[in-house]
Motif scaffolding. Structure first.
Motif, PDB file in Angstrom:
ATOM      1  N   ASP A   1      43.177  44.166  57.091  1.00 50.71           N
ATOM      2  CA  ASP A   1      41.769  43.826  57.300  1.00 50.71           C
ATOM      3  C   ASP A   1      41.165  43.217  56.039  1.00 50.71           C
ATOM      4  O   ASP A   1      41.442  43.663  54.925  1.00 50.71           O
ATOM      5  N   TRP A   2      40.315  42.226  56.240  1.00 51.87           N
ATOM      6  CA  TRP A   2      39.607  41.600  55.120  1.00 51.87           C
ATOM      7  C   TRP A   2      38.247  42.253  54.992  1.00 51.87           C
ATOM      8  O   TRP A   2      37.432  42.232  55.929  1.00 51.87           O
ATOM      9  N   GLU A   3      37.979  42.841  53.813  1.00 49.88           N
ATOM     10  CA  GLU A   3      36.733  43.556  53.590  1.00 49.88           C
ATOM     11  C   GLU A   3      36.168  43.198  52.220  1.00 49.88           C
ATOM     12  O   GLU A   3      36.724  42.370  51.502  1.00 49.88           O
ATOM     13  N   ALA A   4      35.059  43.823  51.867  1.00 48.43           N
ATOM     14  CA  ALA A   4      34.308  43.414  50.674  1.00 48.43           C
ATOM     15  C   ALA A   4      35.132  43.497  49.394  1.00 48.43           C
ATOM     16  O   ALA A   4      34.988  42.671  48.503  1.00 48.43           O
ATOM     17  N   ARG A   5      36.013  44.495  49.269  1.00 51.26           N
ATOM     18  CA  ARG A   5      36.775  44.673  48.028  1.00 51.26           C
ATOM     19  C   ARG A   5      37.668  43.473  47.707  1.00 51.26           C
ATOM     20  O   ARG A   5      37.990  43.228  46.548  1.00 51.26           O
ATOM     21  N   ASP A   6      38.055  42.727  48.757  1.00 55.17           N
ATOM     22  CA  ASP A   6      38.916  41.558  48.561  1.00 55.17           C
ATOM     23  C   ASP A   6      38.186  40.247  48.828  1.00 55.17           C
ATOM     24  O   ASP A   6      38.822  39.191  48.953  1.00 55.17           O
ATOM     25  N   ALA A   7      36.856  40.302  48.914  1.00 54.38           N
ATOM     26  CA  ALA A   7      36.100  39.126  49.345  1.00 54.38           C
ATOM     27  C   ALA A   7      35.919  38.087  48.259  1.00 54.38           C
ATOM     28  O   ALA A   7      35.538  36.951  48.550  1.00 54.38           O
ATOM     29  N   ASN A   8      36.190  38.433  46.974  1.00 53.68           N
ATOM     30  CA  ASN A   8      36.084  37.412  45.923  1.00 53.68           C
ATOM     31  C   ASN A   8      37.404  36.648  45.816  1.00 53.68           C
ATOM     32  O   ASN A   8      37.931  36.416  44.741  1.00 53.68           O
ATOM     33  N   TRP A   9      37.894  36.209  46.960  1.00 51.90           N
ATOM     34  CA  TRP A   9      39.171  35.530  47.062  1.00 51.90           C
ATOM     35  C   TRP A   9      39.094  34.057  46.677  1.00 51.90           C
ATOM     36  O   TRP A   9      40.072  33.441  46.287  1.00 51.90           O
ATOM     37  N   PHE A  10      37.916  33.471  46.774  1.00 51.76           N
ATOM     38  CA  PHE A  10      37.780  32.030  46.541  1.00 51.76           C
ATOM     39  C   PHE A  10      37.505  31.762  45.067  1.00 51.76           C
ATOM     40  O   PHE A  10      36.669  32.419  44.449  1.00 51.76           O
ATOM     41  N   PHE A  11      38.176  30.758  44.511  1.00 51.59           N
ATOM     42  CA  PHE A  11      37.953  30.371  43.117  1.00 51.59           C
ATOM     43  C   PHE A  11      36.523  29.912  42.908  1.00 51.59           C
ATOM     44  O   PHE A  11      35.933  30.123  41.842  1.00 51.59           O
ATOM     45  N   ASP A  12      35.937  29.282  43.919  1.00 54.03           N
ATOM     46  CA  ASP A  12      34.534  28.876  43.863  1.00 54.03           C
ATOM     47  C   ASP A  12      33.674  30.124  44.026  1.00 54.03           C
ATOM     48  O   ASP A  12      33.592  30.707  45.106  1.00 54.03           O
TER      49      ASP A  12
END
Length: 649
Positions: A277-288
């Motif tokens: 599952d994709w959740e807030a803890r992993d949400a800074n996935w984008f370099f931008d």
């Protein structure tokens, strides 16, 4: 409840003055220099004063652009003094009277008294704005923490009013008879900048004094476990802001809202190796970073912790642990008797990670409780900083903003545009088209994938060696070396192999020639995603994916760049190297006069950057007087621009 979240809002407050200083004041100085030069050109009386005023303007510009209004104060007053001297000289020789009496006969003096007066007014306005900035710097932190917030809002009102005054001066100069068409065009451009800055301040004031309280996020990113937009988000603070001050601060573990998130979203493919599952803890996935920030906000807004209270977040401040370490260095050791620990700048992160990973509070499922203990101590020390410590704090914050250890996103288009212009938003830098400049781009972005906290003990060196071939194509040889120095560490989280998913951002259309050092691409994680939502940003990127099996790389398009990505493993005590050869999509020809490459550094990355660009045959770089353009920095800023002017031999 008070907490570490005070630090992000402190930073936002300090950045408020920085935004104003780095934009408004520089615009003012440019204006004064421009119009002073215009007047000097009209009058021989001013020729002796011009060099002195220009020198003073340069001093003030440097001081203000480095966000230090106190150092700009003296040069600005000297400018005003010189302008007063100029007026005295013009009056002494009767020039101003002549201009007023014989406007119809003396075109050279026509309108001169008014313009001299406007220049004097602009100079005075610059001084008053600078004084407001000094007051904001000296009192803003205290007002934000303790109030009264109304005084902070009044300071912003004063700055807005003085920008309106400046704009009025510009209007009158633009309409003056001594202003030609070209000058009017330049004035209008500067007026646009002033209006833009004023609009940003108006929006900022609204944000700090809303009709109902707003909520801001402060993300504490641990760069010991890198993610594309910084470090892993282990904890965060919910900051409640109203009437120009912080009303409440609450620090939480990121797993709290994730545990109450009912929606199901498919993670980006690399993250599927770690989680279903994709959740807030992993949400800074984008370099931008703005894209990552919006993703974090989206998940938290939908968590029942906030959705049931109808709380939504209006902005996000990302803070790396380097910031907190430097603050502890400034305020001194922090004693935590209940944890039998004393935190220093050197031990802060180690002790914090040890408590979170293996402390007593982890047994009762409160591993981040130490942050709640630490926060009020930090806040109290901040309140009692003396003037010298405040100056050190500002210097430190300037460093962290420049190195992307602090990044800010706000859900306000006007303010966000201003943050972008100041290079503190963490955006992927766009490449503008040009017929006379060959533009380039590079970013190396790593994501720790089950590699413990090994980024804390891993050092990266990026080397770029570039030259033009016979057909005019710029060929780049890229090396990314990572050295894992954790073999002597005691804690298991530093002894893990450094496993990363590494992305190489290049100009759109760059052509891959060769690559080595990446592991074979992993197979699909095999999760059943029936009933899950697909994120539109992730989908748009993954739809452009192309596999290069011989090089163990995949390529996709993201944020206007061609991105080549692969998996790299660096064992404990070893050094890994990834190599890549690629071509810039634009060729050199006789119309190309300049070269420019932008290097966007990853937030939190412990990296050095070395670049060597060889000029085309028959050319040298005007800046170096050789055929080599070289950049080397062990600790580069978040955005590096290397440029050179081609000169034919």
């Amino acid at each position: 409840m008070l907490s570490l979240s005070n630090l992000p809002l402190i930073i936002l407050s300090m950045k408020t003055s920085k935004i104003i200083t780095a934009t408004v004041s520089v615009f003012i100085l440019i204006l004064v220099a421009f119009y002073s030069a215009r007047i000097f050109a009209l009058n021989d009386f001013a020729s002796q004063s011009k060099p002195q005023i220009i020198a003073q303007l340069q001093e003030a510009k440097v001081a203000l652009s480095s966000l230090n209004p106190s150092e700009a104060q003296q040069p600005l007053r000297e400018i005003q003094s010189n302008i007063s001297d100029l007026k005295f000289e013009l009056e002494k020789y009767g020039v101003l009277d002549a201009a007023g009496l014989f406007d119809n006969l003396t075109n050279g003096l026509k309108g001169l008294p008014k313009i001299v007066q406007e220049i004097s007014g602009i100079s005075g306005t610059a001084i008053h704005i600078n004084e407001d900035l000094l007051a904001l710097r000296n009192e803003g932190l205290q007002l934000l923490l303790d109030g009264p917030g109304e005084k902070l809002l009044a300071m912003l009102d004063s700055l807005i009013k003085k920008l309106n005054t400046l704009n009025s001066y510009l209007d009158r100069i633009s309409q003056g008879q001594l202003t030609d068409a070209e000058t009017k065009g330049e004035i209008n451009l500067l007026k646009q900048d002033v209006v833009s800055t004023k609009s940003s301040l108006v929006e900022l004031r609204k944000m700090l004094d809303p009709k109902k309280p707003i909520h801001l996020l402060a993300l504490f990113q641990n760069e010991s476990e890198l993610r594309p937009a910084g470090g892993f988000i282990g904890s965060y603070a919910d900051l409640t802001v109203a009437s120009g001050t912080i009303k409440n601060i609450e620090v939480r573990d990121i797993y709290d809202p994730d545990g109450q998130l009912d929606i199901k979203v498919i993670p980006p493919k690399p993250l599927q190796r770690l989680t279903r599952d994709w959740e807030a803890r992993d949400a800074n996935w984008f370099f931008d970073y703005p894209t990552s920030a919006k993703q974090v906000i989206s998940f938290l807004n939908q968590s029942k912790i906030y959705s049931e209270k109808e709380i939504t977040f209006s902005g996000v401040i990302a803070i790396n642990t380097k910031v907190l370490s430097s603050i502890i260095s400034l305020i001194g050791p922090i004693h935590l008797p209940e944890y039998k620990s004393t935190l220093t700048a050197e031990t802060f992160l180690i002790e914090l990670q040890r408590e979170v990973e293996s402390g007593e509070n982890k047994k009762i499922n409160q591993p981040k409780k130490i942050l709640q203990t630490l926060a009020p101590i930090l806040i109290e020390k901040f309140k009692n900083l003396d003037e010298s410590k405040k100056k050190e704090l500002l210097t430190g914050l300037r460093y962290h903003f420049a190195h992307k250890n602090i990044m800010i996103y706000v859900d306000n288009q006007t303010l966000q545009k201003k943050l972008d212009s100041l290079s503190i938003a963490g955006s992927v830098t766009p490449i503008s088209a040009s017929t006379s400049t060959l533009r380039d781009y590079l970013a190396v972005v790593s994501a720790n994938m089950a590699g413990g906290k090994s980024d804390y003990v891993t050092r990266q060196v990026i080397e770029l060696d570039s030259s033009f071939n016979a057909s005019g194509t710029l060929v780049h040889s890229l090396s990314v070396r990572r050295k894992h120095t954790g073999e002597n560490e005691l804690d298991w989280w530093y002894l893990a192999n450094n496993k990363t998913y590494t992305q190489i951002y290049l100009p759109l259309g760059s052509k891959l020639e060769y690559a080595a050092g990446a592991l074979p691409l992993p197979k699909n994680a095999g999760w059943d995603y029936r009933g899950y939502k697909t994120d539109p940003t992730v989908l748009a990127i993954e739809q452009t994916e192309r596999i290069f099996p011989d090089q163990n790389l995949e390529r996709f398009i993201a944020f206007g760049k061609s991105v080549f990505a692969g998996w790299i493993n660096t064992p404990v005590g070893k050094t890994s190297e990834f190599k890549m050869i690629y071509k810039n999509p634009k060729r050199f020809d006789a119309s190309i006069k300049k070269y420019e490459i932008i290097f966007d550094k990853q937030s939190g990355a412990n990296t050095a950057f070395l670049a060597k660009i060889k000029a085309p045959d028959g050319y040298i770089w005007q800046e170096t007087k050789t055929d080599l353009l070289i950049y080397e920095n062990e600790d580069p800023e978040g955005k590096v621009v290397l440029f050179g002017t081609l000169q034919k031999i």
